[in-house]
Design a protein around this motif. Structure first.
Motif, short mmCIF file in Angstrom:
data_model
loop_
_atom_site.label_atom_id
_atom_site.label_comp_id
_atom_site.label_asym_id
_atom_site.label_seq_id
_atom_site.Cartn_x
_atom_site.Cartn_y
_atom_site.Cartn_z
N UNK A 1 3.71 22.35 -34.71
CA UNK A 1 3.06 21.73 -33.44
C UNK A 1 2.56 20.36 -33.51
N UNK A 2 2.22 19.75 -32.42
CA UNK A 2 1.40 18.50 -32.46
C UNK A 2 0.12 18.64 -32.75
N UNK A 3 -0.49 17.79 -33.21
CA UNK A 3 -1.96 17.84 -33.82
C UNK A 3 -2.71 18.53 -33.00
N UNK A 4 -2.90 17.99 -31.65
CA UNK A 4 -3.91 18.82 -30.73
C UNK A 4 -3.59 20.26 -30.53
N UNK A 5 -2.32 20.46 -30.44
CA UNK A 5 -2.12 22.08 -30.38
C UNK A 5 -2.42 22.83 -31.48
N UNK A 6 -2.24 22.28 -32.67
CA UNK A 6 -2.80 23.09 -33.67
C UNK A 6 -4.16 23.22 -33.96
N UNK A 7 -4.70 22.18 -33.58
CA UNK A 7 -6.32 22.09 -33.68
C UNK A 7 -6.81 23.12 -32.76
N UNK A 8 -6.33 23.35 -31.65
CA UNK A 8 -6.59 24.37 -30.63
C UNK A 8 -6.32 25.73 -31.15
N UNK A 9 -5.29 26.01 -31.83
CA UNK A 9 -5.04 27.39 -32.40
C UNK A 9 -5.92 27.51 -33.26
N UNK A 10 -6.39 26.68 -34.37
CA UNK A 10 -7.16 26.77 -35.53
C UNK A 10 -8.53 27.24 -34.80
N UNK A 11 -9.09 26.61 -34.13
CA UNK A 11 -10.42 27.00 -33.52
C UNK A 11 -10.24 28.29 -32.57
N UNK A 12 -9.34 28.77 -32.32
CA UNK A 12 -9.14 29.92 -31.39
C UNK A 12 -9.70 31.34 -31.89
N UNK A 13 -10.38 32.08 -31.15
CA UNK A 13 -10.62 33.40 -31.71
C UNK A 13 -10.02 34.36 -31.31
N UNK A 14 -8.74 34.16 -30.45
CA UNK A 14 -8.05 35.12 -29.78
C UNK A 14 -6.73 35.13 -30.15
N UNK A 15 -6.12 33.61 -29.72
CA UNK A 15 -4.51 33.33 -29.83
C UNK A 15 -4.36 32.76 -31.26
N UNK A 16 -4.60 33.61 -32.49
CA UNK A 16 -4.39 33.11 -33.64
C UNK A 16 -3.12 33.19 -34.39
N UNK A 17 -2.40 32.46 -34.96
CA UNK A 17 -1.20 32.62 -35.68
C UNK A 17 -1.27 33.52 -36.70
#
Length: 242
Positions: free
Chosen positions: A132-148
């Motif tokens: 992922x691009x940096x901003x996409x990854x950071x969004x996932x890392x802080x997500x409480x719902x859509x987590x990898x």
């Protein structure tokens, strides 16, 4: 591999034809190493060919089979450790694979996967890892719902490491192009002149059919710019002994 003495003789011959002064062995070694890296970079990713709306250049790793064949000698596969969500990028010195060997220095990613257990089939399975691009990854890392998850792992490239999600992954299968090995034309002195030392010299880390292209790039590094047709003509002259 390309015999370094063949390239050196061709470059010196062409430089002499162009009226250039003498080239020292150290100058040649610096120029030819820069040429090998330049040729490699052109093959795996030619930045000049990126265009708006067309993010894939005509020249690049795995764009076509010929380009992949040109660089297949650089492709390595390693299983590397992930610690606290970070996988260090191989630097050729301090990063070890799971077998205890030093991983060659990283140049360009090919593919990443994670070997995990599939509860549905009760078997092990390789899961592809999405980059992922940096901003996409950071969004996932802080997500409480859509987590990898381990079924759908994600990574992003930082300066010296991969940031990995989920954080409990401990190993990744990392397929990548390594940096080309440094080449060196070494010599002994006989009658005051440098003479090729085949035993201690290191050949070019490139396929043999790249010799002419790398010779041209070496000449360019030395301040001589020729075209392919000129090199071919000069090479034929050299081979005929004229």
């Amino acid at each position: 591999m390309i015999n370094i003495n063949e390239v050196k003789e061709l470059v010196y011959f062409l430089a002499n034809k162009e009226g250039m002064g003498s080239i020292s062995p150290s100058e040649f070694n610096i120029a030819v190493n820069s040429a090998v890296l330049g040729w490699t970079n052109q093959k795996y990713s030619n930045d000049k060919e990126y265009q708006p709306g067309n993010p894939v250049p005509r020249s690049g790793w795995q764009v076509n089979q010929r380009l992949s064949d040109d660089l297949k000698h650089l492709l390595v596969s390693k299983i590397l450790f992930v610690v606290d969500g970070k996988m260090e990028l191989p630097d050729g010195r301090t990063v070890y694979d799971v077998l205890g060997g030093i991983a060659p220095e990283y140049l360009h990613v090919s593919s990443i996967s994670f070997y995990g257990y599939d509860i549905r089939t009760d078997t092990g399975k390789n899961y592809p890892v999405e980059v992922l691009m940096d901003n996409e990854f950071n969004t996932l890392d802080s997500s409480m719902v859509n987590t990898p998850s381990k079924r759908f792992p994600k990574v992003t490239f930082r300066d010296t490491y991969l940031d990995v999600l989920p954080r409990n992954i401990t190993k990744l299968n990392f397929n990548y192009l390594r940096q080309p090995n440094e080449c060196s034309w070494t010599y002994t002195i006989e009658d005051g002149e440098p003479v090729y030392d085949a035993t201690n010299s290191i050949d070019l880390d490139a396929p043999h059919d790249a010799k002419n292209q790398i010779a041209l790039l070496t000449l360019s590094e030395l301040g001589i710019n020729l075209r392919d047709v000129e090199l071919i003509n000069y090479s034929q002259t050299k081979e005929s002994g004229l």
